[in-house]
Design a protein around this motif. Structure first.
Motif, mmCIF file in Angstrom:
data_model
loop_
_atom_site.group_PDB
_atom_site.id
_atom_site.type_symbol
_atom_site.label_atom_id
_atom_site.label_comp_id
_atom_site.label_asym_id
_atom_site.label_seq_id
_atom_site.Cartn_x
_atom_site.Cartn_y
_atom_site.Cartn_z
ATOM 1 N N CYS A 1 0.833 -1.202 0.000
ATOM 2 C CA CYS A 1 0.000 0.000 0.000
ATOM 3 C C CYS A 1 0.873 1.259 0.000
ATOM 4 C CB CYS A 1 -0.901 -0.002 1.229
ATOM 5 S SG CYS A 1 -1.990 1.437 1.284
ATOM 6 N N LEU B 1 -2.022 -5.279 0.275
ATOM 7 C CA LEU B 1 -3.325 -4.866 -0.252
ATOM 8 C C LEU B 1 -4.298 -6.038 -0.364
ATOM 9 C CD1 LEU B 1 -1.965 -2.483 -3.007
ATOM 10 C CD2 LEU B 1 -3.244 -1.805 -0.965
ATOM 11 N N GLY C 1 -8.335 -6.438 0.370
ATOM 12 C CA GLY C 1 -8.980 -5.127 0.230
ATOM 13 C C GLY C 1 -10.301 -5.269 -0.505
ATOM 14 N N ARG C 2 -11.100 -4.206 -0.478
ATOM 15 C CA ARG C 2 -12.404 -4.250 -1.154
ATOM 16 C C ARG C 2 -12.211 -3.982 -2.648
ATOM 17 N NH1 ARG C 2 -14.747 -0.278 1.110
ATOM 18 N NH2 ARG C 2 -14.908 1.055 -0.715
ATOM 19 N N CYS D 1 -7.665 -0.396 0.210
ATOM 20 C CA CYS D 1 -6.847 -1.048 1.228
ATOM 21 C C CYS D 1 -7.688 -1.293 2.483
ATOM 22 C CB CYS D 1 -5.641 -0.162 1.545
ATOM 23 S SG CYS D 1 -4.575 -0.840 2.831
ATOM 24 N N LYS D 2 -7.560 -2.479 3.028
ATOM 25 C CA LYS D 2 -8.380 -2.841 4.198
ATOM 26 C C LYS D 2 -7.924 -2.117 5.468
ATOM 27 C CE LYS D 2 -5.806 -6.809 5.870
ATOM 28 N NZ LYS D 2 -5.818 -8.198 6.275
ATOM 29 N N HIS D 3 -6.728 -1.558 5.454
ATOM 30 C CA HIS D 3 -6.173 -0.981 6.675
ATOM 31 C C HIS D 3 -6.748 0.407 6.993
ATOM 32 C CE1 HIS D 3 -3.471 -4.345 7.147
ATOM 33 N NE2 HIS D 3 -3.243 -4.270 5.853
ATOM 34 N N GLN E 1 -7.841 4.192 -1.657
ATOM 35 C CA GLN E 1 -8.388 3.472 -2.809
ATOM 36 C C GLN E 1 -7.505 3.699 -4.035
ATOM 37 O OE1 GLN E 1 -12.244 4.731 -4.624
ATOM 38 N NE2 GLN E 1 -12.903 2.753 -3.875
#
Ligand code: FES
Length: 104
Positions: A42, A49, A52-53, A61-63, A67
């Motif tokens: 990321c 990454l 992630g969505r 990124c899920k953190h 985007q």
């Protein structure tokens, strides 16, 4: 340099696949918009990454939610973090049931 990365069957639609290729962490992503390869780091805090969505041509990124546009690595939402560099993306293609990534 064109590298054989993974069998196509390892990457279903809407999923991502983490790989280590030549010392690079690569994330393959398949969406309804296509197949993408991005460095699995990321731009914000160098986290993976993966998980992630995924939505069309973007990965969040899920953190902390940055985007990334999977087509060119640009940031489509920076969450207010300043001075982030774009993510690295790689050319990717698929033939005969295999996914290939072009690495520098
Ligand atoms: S590490 Fe990805 S948004 Fe913070």
């Amino acid at each position: 340099m064109r590298i054989e990365a993974a069998p196509s069957s390892d990457l279903p639609l809407g999923q991502s696949l983490s790989l280590k290729i030549k010392d690079l962490d690569i994330l393959l992503v398949r969406t309804e918009a296509g197949l993408f390869a991005i460095e699995d780091t990321c731009p914000h805090a160098s986290q993976s990454l993966a998980q992630g969505r995924i939505e069309s041509t973007t990965l969040a990124c899920k953190h902390h939610g940055v985007q990334i546009d999977l087509r060119d690595g640009s940031l489509t939402r920076d969450m207010g973090f300043l001075y982030l560099e774009p993510a690295k993306v790689f050319s990717v293609n698929e033939s005969d049931g295999m996914i290939f990534v072009d690495l520098p």
